[in-house]
Design a protein around this motif. Sequence first.
Motif, PDB file in Angstrom:
ATOM      1  N   ASN A 193     -12.312 -27.875   8.369  1.00  0.00           N
ATOM      2  CA  ASN A 193     -11.369 -26.806   8.669  1.00  0.00           C
ATOM      3  C   ASN A 193     -11.706 -25.560   7.873  1.00  0.00           C
ATOM      4  N   TYR A 194     -11.417 -24.431   8.462  1.00  0.00           N
ATOM      5  CA  TYR A 194     -11.575 -23.127   7.827  1.00  0.00           C
ATOM      6  C   TYR A 194     -10.205 -22.480   7.809  1.00  0.00           C
ATOM      7  N   PHE A 195      -9.955 -21.682   6.800  1.00  0.00           N
ATOM      8  CA  PHE A 195      -8.636 -21.112   6.600  1.00  0.00           C
ATOM      9  C   PHE A 195      -8.700 -19.597   6.510  1.00  0.00           C
ATOM     10  N   VAL A 196      -7.752 -18.957   7.172  1.00  0.00           N
ATOM     11  CA  VAL A 196      -7.504 -17.539   7.010  1.00  0.00           C
ATOM     12  C   VAL A 196      -6.201 -17.476   6.235  1.00  0.00           C
ATOM     13  N   TYR A 197      -6.141 -16.632   5.222  1.00  0.00           N
ATOM     14  CA  TYR A 197      -4.971 -16.646   4.349  1.00  0.00           C
ATOM     15  C   TYR A 197      -4.611 -15.238   3.896  1.00  0.00           C
ATOM     16  N   ILE A 198      -3.354 -15.099   3.475  1.00  0.00           N
ATOM     17  CA  ILE A 198      -2.880 -13.848   2.890  1.00  0.00           C
ATOM     18  C   ILE A 198      -2.327 -14.162   1.510  1.00  0.00           C
ATOM     19  N   MET A 199      -2.800 -13.410   0.528  1.00  0.00           N
ATOM     20  CA  MET A 199      -2.312 -13.480  -0.843  1.00  0.00           C
ATOM     21  C   MET A 199      -1.524 -12.199  -1.107  1.00  0.00           C
ATOM     22  N   ALA A 200      -0.559 -12.275  -2.029  1.00  0.00           N
ATOM     23  CA  ALA A 200       0.246 -11.107  -2.380  1.00  0.00           C
ATOM     24  C   ALA A 200       0.406 -11.017  -3.888  1.00  0.00           C
ATOM     25  N   SER A 201       0.569  -9.787  -4.374  1.00  0.00           N
ATOM     26  CA  SER A 201       0.811  -9.583  -5.798  1.00  0.00           C
ATOM     27  C   SER A 201       2.269  -9.878  -6.144  1.00  0.00           C
ATOM     28  N   LYS A 202       3.157  -9.608  -5.201  1.00  0.00           N
ATOM     29  CA  LYS A 202       4.593  -9.848  -5.332  1.00  0.00           C
ATOM     30  C   LYS A 202       5.212  -9.565  -3.969  1.00  0.00           C
ATOM     31  N   ARG A 203       6.503  -9.796  -3.828  1.00  0.00           N
ATOM     32  CA  ARG A 203       7.171  -9.490  -2.567  1.00  0.00           C
ATOM     33  C   ARG A 203       6.998  -8.004  -2.258  1.00  0.00           C
ATOM     34  N   ASN A 204       6.532  -7.709  -1.062  1.00  0.00           N
ATOM     35  CA  ASN A 204       6.256  -6.347  -0.604  1.00  0.00           C
ATOM     36  C   ASN A 204       5.213  -5.637  -1.454  1.00  0.00           C
ATOM     37  N   GLY A 205       4.375  -6.409  -2.154  1.00  0.00           N
ATOM     38  CA  GLY A 205       3.330  -5.831  -2.994  1.00  0.00           C
ATOM     39  C   GLY A 205       2.008  -5.729  -2.260  1.00  0.00           C
ATOM     40  N   THR A 206       0.951  -5.705  -3.025  1.00  0.00           N
ATOM     41  CA  THR A 206      -0.403  -5.614  -2.493  1.00  0.00           C
ATOM     42  C   THR A 206      -0.762  -6.897  -1.756  1.00  0.00           C
ATOM     43  N   LEU A 207      -1.401  -6.754  -0.590  1.00  0.00           N
ATOM     44  CA  LEU A 207      -1.815  -7.902   0.220  1.00  0.00           C
ATOM     45  C   LEU A 207      -3.330  -8.019   0.246  1.00  0.00           C
ATOM     46  N   SER A 211      -5.191 -22.530   9.844  1.00  0.00           N
ATOM     47  CA  SER A 211      -6.497 -23.194   9.840  1.00  0.00           C
ATOM     48  C   SER A 211      -7.064 -23.273  11.246  1.00  0.00           C
ATOM     49  N   THR A 212      -8.379 -23.429  11.299  1.00  0.00           N
ATOM     50  CA  THR A 212      -9.107 -23.579  12.549  1.00  0.00           C
ATOM     51  C   THR A 212     -10.367 -24.401  12.256  1.00  0.00           C
ATOM     52  N   PRO A 213     -10.853 -25.181  13.213  1.00  0.00           N
ATOM     53  CA  PRO A 213     -12.085 -25.936  12.984  1.00  0.00           C
ATOM     54  C   PRO A 213     -13.351 -25.092  13.137  1.00  0.00           C
ATOM     55  N   SER A 214     -13.202 -23.845  13.529  1.00  0.00           N
ATOM     56  CA  SER A 214     -14.355 -22.989  13.817  1.00  0.00           C
ATOM     57  C   SER A 214     -14.468 -21.854  12.798  1.00  0.00           C
ATOM     58  N   ILE A 215     -15.612 -21.764  12.113  1.00  0.00           N
ATOM     59  CA  ILE A 215     -15.829 -20.654  11.184  1.00  0.00           C
ATOM     60  C   ILE A 215     -15.855 -19.330  11.933  1.00  0.00           C
ATOM     61  N   GLU A 216     -16.401 -19.347  13.144  1.00  0.00           N
ATOM     62  CA  GLU A 216     -16.450 -18.117  13.933  1.00  0.00           C
ATOM     63  C   GLU A 216     -15.042 -17.621  14.242  1.00  0.00           C
ATOM     64  N   ALA A 217     -14.159 -18.538  14.644  1.00  0.00           N
ATOM     65  CA  ALA A 217     -12.777 -18.160  14.943  1.00  0.00           C
ATOM     66  C   ALA A 217     -12.063 -17.661  13.695  1.00  0.00           C
ATOM     67  N   ALA A 218     -12.338 -18.300  12.561  1.00  0.00           N
ATOM     68  CA  ALA A 218     -11.703 -17.880  11.308  1.00  0.00           C
ATOM     69  C   ALA A 218     -12.127 -16.462  10.920  1.00  0.00           C
ATOM     70  N   ILE A 219     -13.407 -16.172  11.059  1.00  0.00           N
ATOM     71  CA  ILE A 219     -13.907 -14.836  10.713  1.00  0.00           C
ATOM     72  C   ILE A 219     -13.346 -13.783  11.655  1.00  0.00           C
ATOM     73  N   ILE A 220     -13.278 -14.104  12.945  1.00  0.00           N
ATOM     74  CA  ILE A 220     -12.699 -13.168  13.918  1.00  0.00           C
ATOM     75  C   ILE A 220     -11.240 -12.893  13.572  1.00  0.00           C
ATOM     76  N   ARG A 221     -10.488 -13.946  13.243  1.00  0.00           N
ATOM     77  CA  ARG A 221      -9.069 -13.785  12.891  1.00  0.00           C
ATOM     78  C   ARG A 221      -8.917 -12.973  11.601  1.00  0.00           C
ATOM     79  N   LEU A 266      -6.841  -9.486  11.317  1.00  0.00           N
ATOM     80  CA  LEU A 266      -5.739  -9.240  10.389  1.00  0.00           C
ATOM     81  C   LEU A 266      -6.032  -8.071   9.459  1.00  0.00           C
ATOM     82  N   LYS A 267      -7.252  -7.938   9.023  1.00  0.00           N
ATOM     83  CA  LYS A 267      -7.603  -6.825   8.142  1.00  0.00           C
ATOM     84  C   LYS A 267      -7.433  -5.487   8.843  1.00  0.00           C
ATOM     85  N   ASN A 268      -7.541  -5.491  10.163  1.00  0.00           N
ATOM     86  CA  ASN A 268      -7.358  -4.250  10.924  1.00  0.00           C
ATOM     87  C   ASN A 268      -5.911  -4.002  11.337  1.00  0.00           C
TER      88      ASN A 268
END
Length: 94
Positions: free
Chosen positions: A2-16, A53-63, A67-69
Amino acid sequence: MNYFVYIMASKRNGTLYVGVTNDLLRRVYEHKNGLVDGFSKTYDVHSLVWFESTPSIEAAIIREKQLKNWKREWKIALLEGINPNWNDLYEGLL
């Protein structure tokens, strides 16, 4: 594998931070402990607030690129859809 796309935050409504990995536990541990120099260390981004999560690295990178955009508001709506209190999800993975 599995491959994971994730979001981390500094705090609520902080830097993502949006990332992709094949080992979510290891990668979040690195963010939390400042083991890798870069954006998340500089801006103290240490709470895992969303992931999928997704089983595909290609799908994870596309996602990840998608999200970054996205506008910040869209990212917040996405993560608050499953984590309205911006809880750190890392402990639940252990």
